[in-house]
Design a protein around this motif. Structure first.
Motif, PDB file in Angstrom:
ATOM      1  N   GLN A 171       0.532  -1.491  -0.489  1.00 13.16           N
ATOM      2  CA  GLN A 171       0.269  -0.452  -0.238  1.00 13.16           C
ATOM      3  C   GLN A 171       0.614   1.230   0.229  1.00 13.16           C
ATOM      4  OE1 GLN A 171      -2.031  -0.195   4.056  1.00 13.16           O
ATOM      5  NE2 GLN A 171      -0.726  -0.398   4.995  1.00 13.16           N
ATOM      6  N   GLN A 172       0.310   2.716  -0.886  1.00 11.42           N
ATOM      7  CA  GLN A 172       0.795   3.646  -0.252  1.00 11.42           C
ATOM      8  C   GLN A 172      -0.217   4.887  -0.131  1.00 11.42           C
ATOM      9  OE1 GLN A 172       1.787   3.908  -4.386  1.00 11.42           O
ATOM     10  NE2 GLN A 172       4.613   3.742  -3.825  1.00 11.42           N
ATOM     11  N   ASP A 173       0.032   6.052   0.623  1.00  5.44           N
ATOM     12  CA  ASP A 173      -0.055   7.090   1.163  1.00  5.44           C
ATOM     13  C   ASP A 173      -1.120   8.153  -0.249  1.00  5.44           C
ATOM     14  OD1 ASP A 173      -2.057   5.596   3.545  1.00  5.44           O
ATOM     15  OD2 ASP A 173      -0.006   6.174   4.272  1.00  5.44           O
ATOM     16  N   SER A 174      -1.186   8.407  -0.925  1.00  6.76           N
ATOM     17  CA  SER A 174      -1.587   8.649  -2.018  1.00  6.76           C
ATOM     18  C   SER A 174      -3.150   9.786  -2.123  1.00  6.76           C
ATOM     19  CB  SER A 174      -1.031   7.688  -2.749  1.00  6.76           C
ATOM     20  OG  SER A 174      -1.745   7.131  -3.222  1.00  6.76           O
ATOM     21  N   PHE A 175      -3.022  10.620  -3.154  1.00  8.10           N
ATOM     22  CA  PHE A 175      -4.050  11.371  -3.435  1.00  8.10           C
ATOM     23  C   PHE A 175      -4.441  10.482  -4.286  1.00  8.10           C
ATOM     24  CE2 PHE A 175      -1.333  14.423  -1.785  1.00  8.10           C
ATOM     25  CZ  PHE A 175      -2.140  15.276  -1.335  1.00  8.10           C
ATOM     26  N   VAL A 176      -6.271  10.513  -4.604  1.00  6.30           N
ATOM     27  CA  VAL A 176      -6.543  10.111  -5.531  1.00  6.30           C
ATOM     28  C   VAL A 176      -6.692  11.053  -6.772  1.00  6.30           C
ATOM     29  CG1 VAL A 176      -9.040   9.929  -4.208  1.00  6.30           C
ATOM     30  CG2 VAL A 176      -8.993  12.125  -5.626  1.00  6.30           C
ATOM     31  N   ALA A 177      -6.909  10.495  -7.876  1.00  5.57           N
ATOM     32  CA  ALA A 177      -6.725  11.599  -8.784  1.00  5.57           C
ATOM     33  C   ALA A 177      -7.553  11.912  -9.385  1.00  5.57           C
ATOM     34  CB  ALA A 177      -6.062  10.564 -10.236  1.00  5.57           C
ATOM     35  N   GLY A 178      -8.085  13.955 -10.345  1.00  4.42           N
ATOM     36  CA  GLY A 178      -8.867  13.848 -11.340  1.00  4.42           C
ATOM     37  C   GLY A 178      -8.880  14.904 -10.244  1.00  4.42           C
ATOM     38  N   MET A 179      -8.175  15.355  -9.049  1.00  2.37           N
ATOM     39  CA  MET A 179      -9.016  16.020  -8.366  1.00  2.37           C
ATOM     40  C   MET A 179      -8.165  17.076  -7.407  1.00  2.37           C
ATOM     41  SD  MET A 179     -11.621  15.306  -4.106  1.00  2.37           S
ATOM     42  CE  MET A 179     -12.560  15.093  -5.229  1.00  2.37           C
ATOM     43  N   ASP A 223      -4.699  19.416  -8.290  1.00  2.00           N
ATOM     44  CA  ASP A 223      -3.890  19.438  -9.278  1.00  2.00           C
ATOM     45  C   ASP A 223      -2.401  19.385  -9.128  1.00  2.00           C
ATOM     46  OD1 ASP A 223      -3.581  22.246  -7.675  1.00  2.00           O
ATOM     47  OD2 ASP A 223      -4.145  23.183  -9.349  1.00  2.00           O
ATOM     48  N   PHE A 224      -1.999  19.659  -7.634  1.00  2.00           N
ATOM     49  CA  PHE A 224      -0.735  19.603  -6.743  1.00  2.00           C
ATOM     50  C   PHE A 224      -0.225  18.138  -6.482  1.00  2.00           C
ATOM     51  CE2 PHE A 224      -4.110  20.963  -3.403  1.00  2.00           C
ATOM     52  CZ  PHE A 224      -3.921  19.451  -2.702  1.00  2.00           C
ATOM     53  N   ALA A 225      -1.240  17.376  -6.535  1.00  2.00           N
ATOM     54  CA  ALA A 225      -0.856  15.840  -6.544  1.00  2.00           C
ATOM     55  C   ALA A 225       0.259  15.090  -6.986  1.00  2.00           C
ATOM     56  CB  ALA A 225      -1.951  14.999  -6.615  1.00  2.00           C
ATOM     57  N   THR A 226       0.868  13.979  -6.204  1.00  2.00           N
ATOM     58  CA  THR A 226       2.017  14.014  -6.855  1.00  2.00           C
ATOM     59  C   THR A 226       1.775  11.853  -6.407  1.00  2.00           C
ATOM     60  OG1 THR A 226       3.867  14.775  -5.025  1.00  2.00           O
ATOM     61  CG2 THR A 226       3.437  15.363  -6.193  1.00  2.00           C
ATOM     62  N   TYR A 227       2.681  11.156  -7.018  1.00  2.00           N
ATOM     63  CA  TYR A 227       2.633  10.199  -6.916  1.00  2.00           C
ATOM     64  C   TYR A 227       4.101   9.692  -6.781  1.00  2.00           C
ATOM     65  CZ  TYR A 227      -1.795  11.099  -8.143  1.00  2.00           C
ATOM     66  OH  TYR A 227      -3.108  11.867  -8.231  1.00  2.00           O
ATOM     67  N   GLN A 228       4.641   8.018  -6.524  1.00  4.60           N
ATOM     68  CA  GLN A 228       5.509   7.251  -6.113  1.00  4.60           C
ATOM     69  C   GLN A 228       5.395   5.915  -6.380  1.00  4.60           C
ATOM     70  OE1 GLN A 228       8.079   9.023  -3.777  1.00  4.60           O
ATOM     71  NE2 GLN A 228       9.203   7.604  -4.886  1.00  4.60           N
ATOM     72  N   THR A 229       6.863   5.925  -7.039  1.00  5.68           N
ATOM     73  CA  THR A 229       6.679   4.232  -7.689  1.00  5.68           C
ATOM     74  C   THR A 229       7.897   3.912  -7.045  1.00  5.68           C
ATOM     75  OG1 THR A 229       7.276   5.466 -10.228  1.00  5.68           O
ATOM     76  CG2 THR A 229       7.702   3.115  -9.400  1.00  5.68           C
ATOM     77  N   GLU A 230       7.342   2.657  -6.007  1.00  6.13           N
ATOM     78  CA  GLU A 230       8.332   1.713  -5.574  1.00  6.13           C
ATOM     79  C   GLU A 230       7.975   0.629  -5.797  1.00  6.13           C
ATOM     80  OE1 GLU A 230       6.396   2.017  -1.716  1.00  6.13           O
ATOM     81  OE2 GLU A 230       5.947   3.852  -1.218  1.00  6.13           O
ATOM     82  N   GLN A 231       8.606  -0.941  -5.637  1.00  9.84           N
ATOM     83  CA  GLN A 231       8.926  -1.801  -6.357  1.00  9.84           C
ATOM     84  C   GLN A 231       8.813  -3.115  -4.856  1.00  9.84           C
ATOM     85  OE1 GLN A 231      11.711  -1.573 -10.015  1.00  9.84           O
ATOM     86  NE2 GLN A 231      13.001  -3.629  -8.642  1.00  9.84           N
ATOM     87  N   ILE A 232       8.861  -4.120  -5.581  1.00 12.03           N
ATOM     88  CA  ILE A 232       8.864  -5.440  -5.022  1.00 12.03           C
ATOM     89  C   ILE A 232       9.742  -6.149  -5.752  1.00 12.03           C
ATOM     90  CG2 ILE A 232       6.999  -4.592  -3.403  1.00 12.03           C
ATOM     91  CD1 ILE A 232       5.414  -6.654  -4.706  1.00 12.03           C
ATOM     92  N   GLN A 233       9.838  -7.394  -5.601  1.00 10.60           N
ATOM     93  CA  GLN A 233      10.159  -8.830  -6.351  1.00 10.60           C
ATOM     94  C   GLN A 233       9.300 -10.058  -6.016  1.00 10.60           C
ATOM     95  OE1 GLN A 233      13.048  -9.115  -8.680  1.00 10.60           O
ATOM     96  NE2 GLN A 233      12.616 -10.789  -8.568  1.00 10.60           N
ATOM     97  N   LEU A 234       8.897 -10.517  -7.095  1.00 10.89           N
ATOM     98  CA  LEU A 234       8.104 -11.304  -6.959  1.00 10.89           C
ATOM     99  C   LEU A 234       8.846 -12.435  -7.347  1.00 10.89           C
ATOM    100  CD1 LEU A 234       5.024 -10.395  -9.154  1.00 10.89           C
ATOM    101  CD2 LEU A 234       5.794  -9.683  -6.409  1.00 10.89           C
ATOM    102  N   GLU A 235       8.525 -13.626  -5.892  1.00 12.35           N
ATOM    103  CA  GLU A 235       9.081 -14.817  -6.326  1.00 12.35           C
ATOM    104  C   GLU A 235       8.110 -16.115  -7.118  1.00 12.35           C
ATOM    105  OE1 GLU A 235      12.180 -15.531  -5.608  1.00 12.35           O
ATOM    106  OE2 GLU A 235      11.926 -14.155  -3.950  1.00 12.35           O
ATOM    107  N   HIS A 236       8.290 -17.327  -7.836  1.00 13.81           N
ATOM    108  CA  HIS A 236       7.909 -18.088  -8.723  1.00 13.81           C
ATOM    109  C   HIS A 236       7.025 -18.413  -8.324  1.00 13.81           C
ATOM    110  CE1 HIS A 236      11.443 -18.873 -11.266  1.00 13.81           C
ATOM    111  NE2 HIS A 236      11.388 -17.964 -11.706  1.00 13.81           N
ATOM    112  N   GLY A 237       5.153 -18.435  -8.626  1.00 15.66           N
ATOM    113  CA  GLY A 237       4.450 -18.642  -8.250  1.00 15.66           C
ATOM    114  C   GLY A 237       3.380 -17.715  -6.918  1.00 15.66           C
ATOM    115  N   ASP A 238       3.858 -16.875  -6.799  1.00 21.82           N
ATOM    116  CA  ASP A 238       3.119 -15.383  -6.465  1.00 21.82           C
ATOM    117  C   ASP A 238       1.900 -14.923  -7.098  1.00 21.82           C
ATOM    118  OD1 ASP A 238       5.026 -15.691  -4.302  1.00 21.82           O
ATOM    119  OD2 ASP A 238       6.210 -13.380  -4.610  1.00 21.82           O
ATOM    120  N   ARG A 239       1.102 -14.323  -6.084  1.00 25.04           N
ATOM    121  CA  ARG A 239       0.307 -13.284  -6.891  1.00 25.04           C
ATOM    122  C   ARG A 239      -0.247 -13.000  -6.070  1.00 25.04           C
ATOM    123  NH1 ARG A 239      -3.777 -18.852  -6.297  1.00 25.04           N
ATOM    124  NH2 ARG A 239      -2.834 -20.526  -7.539  1.00 25.04           N
TER     125      ARG A 239
END
Length: 400
Positions: free
Chosen positions: A304-312, A314-330
């Motif tokens: 999860q991330q704490d972030s603003f909804v979109a379309g409301m 003009d000052f909203a910013t968003y953050q890219t994060e990354q995780i590493q999946l293992e075989h069979g992860d969903r």
């Protein structure tokens, strides 16, 4: 409207007298000698809507005729005036209970009778106008219904049909609460190594939300060129770069900023999976957290991330994060129609319960899991139809 009256009177002298008086006031009078004759006259003359009927008659009396003409099974609306030599309270009550619209004693002066008949015709005119308006509304509703059916069919065609790409398997369940809804999900192959997965939820229901959902979907899926919301141009081969998920959300936010007249906004998750190494980059715009089902650890966790909804904002910013999946992860993406579904005790299902349920159903194939989750939540709520749109998407990384 035409001032036609059906006068039902078995006394020939009274019939002639009343016909003459009513004709002198401009009414077109058709006569009948009893209730059976009246029914026959009404069948022949469908334009007549006002009946002035004697009470005491052979074969079918005035009360019986009134019951028949006021029956829901009778084919048209009749304004019924009961004419009687009796004007006591008991007689009036009996006549009104039979469905009569008015009650007139035979000795009533022609001026009063004329006034009452005019009032009856005014009532008929209002009734006929209302019927005509209802017919227009029915036609308009039928047209709208047909348009909504077409729009729903179009939206259904926009949902993805392919469920497998190299190294990844995807499945979803999408159920609009109304004929068309504001939820949408999708996935697409960006290039040989990357799959984009997204789910968004436009606030509200109905046509306005669905139109915005359609527009957002088009903004995301139009990725064929080297410059789009998901790709940017580059001067060297392969002449494009994938935009970070945060940049995708930022561009969509700016494109759909509320202009102050519709109050529409949307939540969204946009994620990019590298199908070769299992790295997942993602960004959220005020959307419920993804759920990560980890096969080796046999656990589930929120992403999860704490972030603003979109379309409301003009000052909203968003953050890219990354995780590493293992075989069979969903990974599970979903709309809040599932987690905010309420039981009979008005208790919400909750994100925590959904995470537990996903872990309980971990042994099921991915292709069965979304339907099983929705069915379980329905059973918990004791409902057949969700009050909000339902979208649930799962993808499993199977490795290179």
């Amino acid at each position: 409207m035409s001032k036609e009256i059906l006068l039902v009177e078995d006394n020939k002298v009274m019939q002639l007298l009343m016909t003459k008086m009513l004709s002198s006031r401009g009414y077109k009078v058709v006569t009948a000698f009893d209730g059976v004759d009246a029914i026959a006259q009404l069948e022949k003359l469908p334009s007549i809507q006002l009946v002035l009927s004697d009470w005491m008659m052979p074969k079918l009396n005035g009360i019986e005729l009134c019951y028949l003409l006021k029956s829901p099974d009778y084919g048209r609306y009749i304004f019924f005036v009961l004419l009687s030599g009796r004007d006591d309270e008991e007689s009036i009550v009996e006549g009104i209970n039979a469905g009569a619209d008015d009650f007139v004693a035979k000795e009533t002066h022609i001026n009063e009778l004329d006034a009452r008949l005019k009032a009856g015709f005014r009532t008929l005119e209002l009734h006929n106008k209302l019927v005509a308006k209802n017919i227009e509304l029915d036609r308009a509703y039928a047209t709208i219904r047909q348009d909504l059916d077409s729009a729903n069919a179009l939206i259904q065609r926009m949902l993805p049909s392919r469920t497998a790409f190299q190294g990844v398997e995807l499945h979803y369940t999408h159920i609009p609460s109304a004929q068309i809804g504001g939820d949408m999900l999708g996935y697409m192959q960006l290039d040989e190594e990357h799959i984009a997965v997204y789910l968004f939820d436009v606030a509200g229901h109905g046509v306005a939300s669905a139109l915005m959902s359609f527009a957002i979907q088009q903004s995301i899926s139009a990725n064929s060129g080297t410059d789009s919301n998901v790709k940017r141009k580059k001067e060297t081969d392969p002449f494009y770069m994938l935009r970070d998920p945060s940049e995708v959300l930022d561009r969509l936010n700016q494109s759909y900023l509320n202009q102050g007249n519709d109050n529409l906004y949307f939540t969204m998750i946009y994620a990019v999976l590298n199908i070769r190494n299992g790295s997942l980059s993602y960004a959220s715009a005020g959307h419920p957290p993804m759920i990560w089902l980890q096969k080796q650890q046999q656990t589930s966790r929120f992403i999860q991330q704490d972030s603003f909804v979109a379309g409301m904002f003009d000052f909203a910013t968003y953050q890219t994060e990354q995780i590493q999946l293992e075989h069979g992860d969903r990974i599970f993406l979903y709309s809040d129609g599932i987690t905010e579904a309420e039981s009979c005790e008005q208790q919400q299902y909750s994100e925590l319960e959904l995470k537990k349920l996903i872990q309980q159903l971990a042994s099921q194939p991915a292709r069965n899991q979304t339907d099983a989750i929705v069915d379980t939540v329905k059973s918990w709520c004791g409902i057949e139809q969700f009050e909000d749109d339902i979208s649930l998407l799962v993808f499993e990384w199977k490795g290179n």
